[in-house]
Scaffold this active site. Sequence first.
Site, PDB file in Angstrom:
ATOM      1  N   ASP A   1       5.981  -1.077  -7.607  1.00 50.18           N
ATOM      2  CA  ASP A   1       4.975  -1.433  -8.609  1.00 50.18           C
ATOM      3  C   ASP A   1       5.675  -2.169  -9.757  1.00 50.18           C
ATOM      4  O   ASP A   1       5.920  -3.369  -9.656  1.00 50.18           O
ATOM      5  CB  ASP A   1       4.291  -0.129  -9.052  1.00 50.18           C
TER       6      ASP A   1
ATOM      7  N   GLY B   1       6.309  10.778  -2.117  1.00 43.35           N
ATOM      8  CA  GLY B   1       5.463   9.666  -1.681  1.00 43.35           C
ATOM      9  C   GLY B   1       5.835   9.053  -0.344  1.00 43.35           C
ATOM     10  O   GLY B   1       4.975   8.667   0.440  1.00 43.35           O
TER      11      GLY B   1
ATOM     12  N   LYS C   1       3.002  -4.159  -4.964  1.00 44.43           N
ATOM     13  CA  LYS C   1       2.062  -4.787  -5.909  1.00 44.43           C
ATOM     14  C   LYS C   1       2.876  -5.807  -6.711  1.00 44.43           C
ATOM     15  O   LYS C   1       3.350  -5.510  -7.813  1.00 44.43           O
ATOM     16  CB  LYS C   1       1.513  -3.744  -6.881  1.00 44.43           C
TER      17      LYS C   1
ATOM     18  N   ASP D   1       7.341   4.586  -1.102  1.00 46.65           N
ATOM     19  CA  ASP D   1       5.966   4.296  -0.695  1.00 46.65           C
ATOM     20  C   ASP D   1       5.481   2.969  -1.251  1.00 46.65           C
ATOM     21  O   ASP D   1       4.903   2.158  -0.545  1.00 46.65           O
ATOM     22  CB  ASP D   1       5.029   5.456  -1.116  1.00 46.65           C
TER      23      ASP D   1
ATOM     24  N   ASP E   1      -0.326   9.856  -3.765  1.00 48.41           N
ATOM     25  CA  ASP E   1      -1.200  10.873  -4.340  1.00 48.41           C
ATOM     26  C   ASP E   1      -1.866  10.426  -5.618  1.00 48.41           C
ATOM     27  O   ASP E   1      -1.478   9.426  -6.235  1.00 48.41           O
ATOM     28  CB  ASP E   1      -0.371  12.119  -4.673  1.00 48.41           C
TER      29      ASP E   1
ATOM     30  N   PHE F   1      -5.207   1.037  -7.948  1.00 49.09           N
ATOM     31  CA  PHE F   1      -4.540   2.332  -7.752  1.00 49.09           C
ATOM     32  C   PHE F   1      -4.936   2.889  -6.393  1.00 49.09           C
ATOM     33  O   PHE F   1      -6.109   3.134  -6.128  1.00 49.09           O
ATOM     34  CB  PHE F   1      -4.892   3.318  -8.872  1.00 49.09           C
ATOM     35  N   VAL F   2      -3.926   3.084  -5.545  1.00 48.43           N
ATOM     36  CA  VAL F   2      -4.209   3.497  -4.170  1.00 48.43           C
ATOM     37  C   VAL F   2      -3.679   4.899  -3.880  1.00 48.43           C
ATOM     38  O   VAL F   2      -2.726   5.359  -4.505  1.00 48.43           O
ATOM     39  CB  VAL F   2      -3.614   2.494  -3.146  1.00 48.43           C
TER      40      VAL F   2
HETATM   41  P1  5GP Z   1       7.488   1.696 -10.133  1.00 51.55           P
HETATM   42  O1  5GP Z   1       8.677   2.414 -10.709  1.00 51.55           O
HETATM   43  O2  5GP Z   1       7.831   0.551  -9.211  1.00 51.55           O
HETATM   44  O3  5GP Z   1       6.509   1.270 -11.200  1.00 51.55           O
HETATM   45  O4  5GP Z   1       6.623   2.748  -9.392  1.00 51.55           O
HETATM   46  C1  5GP Z   1       6.904   3.256  -8.201  1.00 51.55           C
HETATM   47  C2  5GP Z   1       6.227   4.609  -8.079  1.00 51.55           C
HETATM   48  O5  5GP Z   1       4.991   4.667  -8.815  1.00 51.55           O
HETATM   49  C3  5GP Z   1       5.824   4.834  -6.646  1.00 51.55           C
HETATM   50  O6  5GP Z   1       6.859   5.490  -5.946  1.00 51.55           O
HETATM   51  C4  5GP Z   1       4.588   5.699  -6.797  1.00 51.55           C
HETATM   52  O7  5GP Z   1       4.982   7.044  -6.918  1.00 51.55           O
HETATM   53  C5  5GP Z   1       3.972   5.297  -8.101  1.00 51.55           C
HETATM   54  N1  5GP Z   1       2.848   4.344  -7.922  1.00 51.55           N
HETATM   55  C6  5GP Z   1       2.781   3.053  -8.269  1.00 51.55           C
HETATM   56  N2  5GP Z   1       1.587   2.505  -7.942  1.00 51.55           N
HETATM   57  C7  5GP Z   1       0.880   3.497  -7.368  1.00 51.55           C
HETATM   58  C8  5GP Z   1      -0.447   3.564  -6.798  1.00 51.55           C
HETATM   59  O8  5GP Z   1      -1.237   2.606  -6.729  1.00 51.55           O
HETATM   60  N3  5GP Z   1      -0.806   4.768  -6.285  1.00 51.55           N
HETATM   61  C9  5GP Z   1       0.001   5.870  -6.316  1.00 51.55           C
HETATM   62  N4  5GP Z   1      -0.472   6.990  -5.801  1.00 51.55           N
HETATM   63  N5  5GP Z   1       1.244   5.839  -6.841  1.00 51.55           N
HETATM   64  C10 5GP Z   1       1.676   4.661  -7.358  1.00 51.55           C
HETATM   65 MG    MG Z   2       6.674   7.768  -5.706  1.00 51.87          MG
END
Ligand code: 5GP
Ligand code: MG
Length: 197
Positions: free
Chosen positions: A116, A57, A144, A113, A172, A165-166
Site C-alpha cells: 500500500d 495477513g 495499490k 498480502d 482483515d 479497502f479490501v
Molecule cells: P503499507 O505499509 O504498504 O502501507 O501497508 C501494508 C499493510 O497494510 C498490509 O500488510 C496490510 O496489513 C495493510 N493494508 C493496506 N491496505 C489494506 C487493505 O486494503 N485492506 C487490509 N485489510 N489491509 C490493508
Molecule cells: Mg499486513
Amino acid sequence: MPTAKLVANASPSPIHPDLDSILVSEGEIKKRIRKLGVEIAELYGNEEITIVAVVNGAILFTADLIRQIENPIRLDCIRISSYRNETRSLGKPQVLGHLSLDLANRHVLLIDDILDTGKTLSMLVAVIQKMHPASVRTCVLLDKRGRREVEFEADLVGFQIPDKFVVGYGLDFAERYRNLPCIGVLKSHLQNPPEWA
Ligand code: 5GP
Ligand code: MG
C-alpha cells in the site's frame, strides 16, 4: 517485471453480506498463484528459497503459494506492530519479536498480502539486508500502486488493485474476514471503528 493483472471491474458479491463487491474471485486467485509459481521458478532456478511471510495477513497466500514452488524452501514468519488506525496507516511500522532462521547467505523471498504505502516492505527489506542475505526479493498478492508514500516496487505481484479497502483471503478488518476465499471491498459504512472490535 511483474505481470500483474489490473483489476478494475468489481462484480456484485453473493459471498458475504458485508462486502460491496468482489474484486478478485477465488478462481482468479488460484490461477494467478499457479503463474506466480512459474515466475518464481524462472527467477530462482534450482536455488533454495528462504520464505519470510508477514503474518497474519500473508498466511493464506503463503500457504497456497509455497505449494506451487518446487525448489527446496525454508519458512519463517515475521510480525509487524499495527501502525494502522482502521483503514489508514499512521506513523512507522515496527518488527515485533524476531526471526528464528538465520538469513545470512540465503535467498530470501519476503511475502506480504498487500503493498500500500510501501512503508512495511521497505522497512522489512532494510532490516533483512542487515542480515547479509545472498538476495532479497518481495512478493505481494495485491498492489495499490496509486497509494505509495515511499518509493517501493515488489518483484512479484499478484494483482494491481484500485485504492479501495479490501478484506478476505488473509486480509482483515479488526481481525475479521480473513477466512473469506476471495478478495472483496468492505462496505464503506462498516469501515468506521466497529463497536465489536
Ligand atoms: P503499507 O505499509 O504498504 O502501507 O501497508 C501494508 C499493510 O497494510 C498490509 O500488510 C496490510 O496489513 C495493510 N493494508 C493496506 N491496505 C489494506 C487493505 O486494503 N485492506 C487490509 N485489510 N489491509 C490493508
Ligand atoms: Mg499486513
